[in-house]
Design a protein around this motif. Structure first.
Motif, PDB file in Angstrom:
ATOM      1  N   ARG A 238      16.923 -42.230  56.645  1.00 41.91           N
ATOM      2  CA  ARG A 238      17.687 -42.807  55.132  1.00 41.91           C
ATOM      3  C   ARG A 238      16.947 -44.385  55.971  1.00 41.91           C
ATOM      4  O   ARG A 238      17.254 -45.363  54.357  1.00 41.91           O
ATOM      5  N   THR A 245      18.200 -42.550  48.477  1.00 42.56           N
ATOM      6  CA  THR A 245      18.544 -41.792  49.018  1.00 42.56           C
ATOM      7  C   THR A 245      17.317 -40.304  49.634  1.00 42.56           C
ATOM      8  O   THR A 245      16.410 -40.278  49.348  1.00 42.56           O
ATOM      9  N   THR A 268      27.042 -34.826  51.026  1.00 43.74           N
ATOM     10  CA  THR A 268      27.146 -36.194  52.051  1.00 43.74           C
ATOM     11  C   THR A 268      27.958 -35.883  52.165  1.00 43.74           C
ATOM     12  O   THR A 268      28.968 -35.213  52.360  1.00 43.74           O
TER      13      THR A 268
END
Length: 403
Positions: A238, A245, A268
């Protein structure tokens, strides 16, 4: 009296607001606690991503199916595990499969579904996401976003300096040899993994959990299964992806060029960080494409999607603590380990696989041109994970030997 009514109204509104706020958390807690209920587990694995925050990985704009050459007799009637001949039918009855897809030389030779799963359905794949994270790391190196797998992780995550991860390299993290202390035993409820899972369900961000972990031994000295290693790799990805993403990168680098037929999702945390340790839901047929890509050493329709060197390096144990064997004092598992890919206890040629909780697998035998993707809803898996893993592995090897 009017003042009392106003107070009561405020209390009622406040209680309702609290209920609305906590209702999703309570619902997730109940779902997580009953995930492995035998009667509903297969369905739970299909709908798991509806209970959590997710990033969508859209199917390819040019979806592509494997050609078919369905054959009989692909599944052996028996296979051998620890010297004992087992009935495949009896094993499958215990293992509770939901889907099995076998690709030989780029063609579907066997496809079968159980317990309500159909070919376009997603299923939660748990730690298969670890191997997918390894794929993305290799692509990031190929794209020049990461300089070298032997770089220290703090080069890309400077705020981890001074923590248990301070001296670990990216390779250490992918090998699970960072030395960071983490108790992953799934058969108990008093472990670090249990704390992590509870925190996640309660909408706490993952990063503070990783920052607070302690060191057990120096990195690069022995291997110990630790899911937080993969999560750190996810944070590293990331950091180098900028405003993209992991799901964005996976769509761009895998799902689109591979001709993925179905949308996938990546769970997530509350901050929008993907659960790299095991948050992917995808169809079996799209998972098999990743196996075929590796079988082809990273090439797809003439394009090198993954560096060939990464395909080889990530699936080949090379250090003493990565080697398979039941008497390896430097590893707590009998299986071999590469960069978040497993190898069998006794490989038959070049074999490696991704493995997820409750029986999710992507198995590759390069010598036979073979890819096996399998989903299960095995609610007994946590009682003896390595025992089950060996049985699945031995079945896959028996299929390979018979072809």
């Amino acid at each position: 009296m009017k003042a009392i009514k106003i107070v009561l109204a405020i209390v009622i509104v406040s209680v309702a607001a609290i209920g609305i706020y906590y209702a999703p958390i309570i619902e997730r807690l109940y779902f997580a606690m009953n995930m492995d209920d035998e009667a509903s587990m297969a369905e739970n694995l299909r709908i798991s991503d509806t209970y959590y925050k997710t990033h969508l990985i859209q199917r390819s704009s040019k979806p592509e199916a494997f050609p078919r050459n369905v054959q009989q007799g692909v599944i052996p009637e028996t296979f051998v595990n620890h010297g004992e001949t087992l009935s495949t039918a009896e094993f499958l009855k215990e293992a509770k499969p939901t889907g099995l897809l076998i690709i030989k030389d780029g063609q579907v030779i066997h496809e079968q579904y159980w317990q309500g799963l159909v070919e376009s359905d997603r299923q939660f794949a748990f730690s298969v996401a670890k191997s997918m994270t390894s794929v993305l790391v290799g692509m990031a190196i190929g794209d020049g976003l990461i300089d070298d797998v032997n770089d220290p992780v703090v080069k890309y995550l400077p705020h981890f300096k001074g923590t248990a991860w301070d001296k670990a390299t990216i390779a250490n993290v992918l090998e699970m040899s960072s030395g960071v202390d983490f108790d992953e035993d799934y058969s108990r409820t008093d472990t670090d993994m249990q704390r992590f899972q509870v925190n996640f369900v309660l909408d706490k961000p993952m990063e503070p959990f990783l920052l607070a972990l302690k060191s057990a031994h120096p990195p690069g000295t022995k291997q110990g299964y630790n899911s937080m290693e993969t999560q750190l790799a996810g944070f590293l990805l990331r950091a180098v992806l900028g405003d993209r993403t992991l799901a964005d990168y996976m769509h761009e680098k895998l799902w689109e060029p591979l001709g993925a037929q179905d949308d996938a999702t990546w769970t997530t945390d509350v901050t929008g960080m993907e659960v790299a340790i095991g948050g992917l839901s995808m169809s079996l047929r799209d998972l098999a494409k990743v196996g075929q890509l590796f079988l082809q050493r990273g090439q797809w329709h003439g394009e090198q999607l993954i560096p060939e060197s990464w395909v080889l390096e990530s699936t080949t144990p090379s250090k003493p603590y990565q080697m398979p064997g039941r008497d390896n004092p430097l590893s707590e598992k009998p299986f071999g380990y590469g960069y978040l890919w497993w190898t069998p206890v006794e490989p038959n040629g070049r074999e490696y696989y991704a493995s997820g909780l409750y029986g999710q697998y992507l198995f590759v035998n390069e010598d036979k041109g073979l890819v096996i993707a399998m989903y299960n809803a095995n609610n007994k898996f946590n009682e003896a994970p390595d025992w089950w893993k060996e049985r699945y592995q031995d079945l896959f090897q028996a299929i390979a030997i018979g072809l």
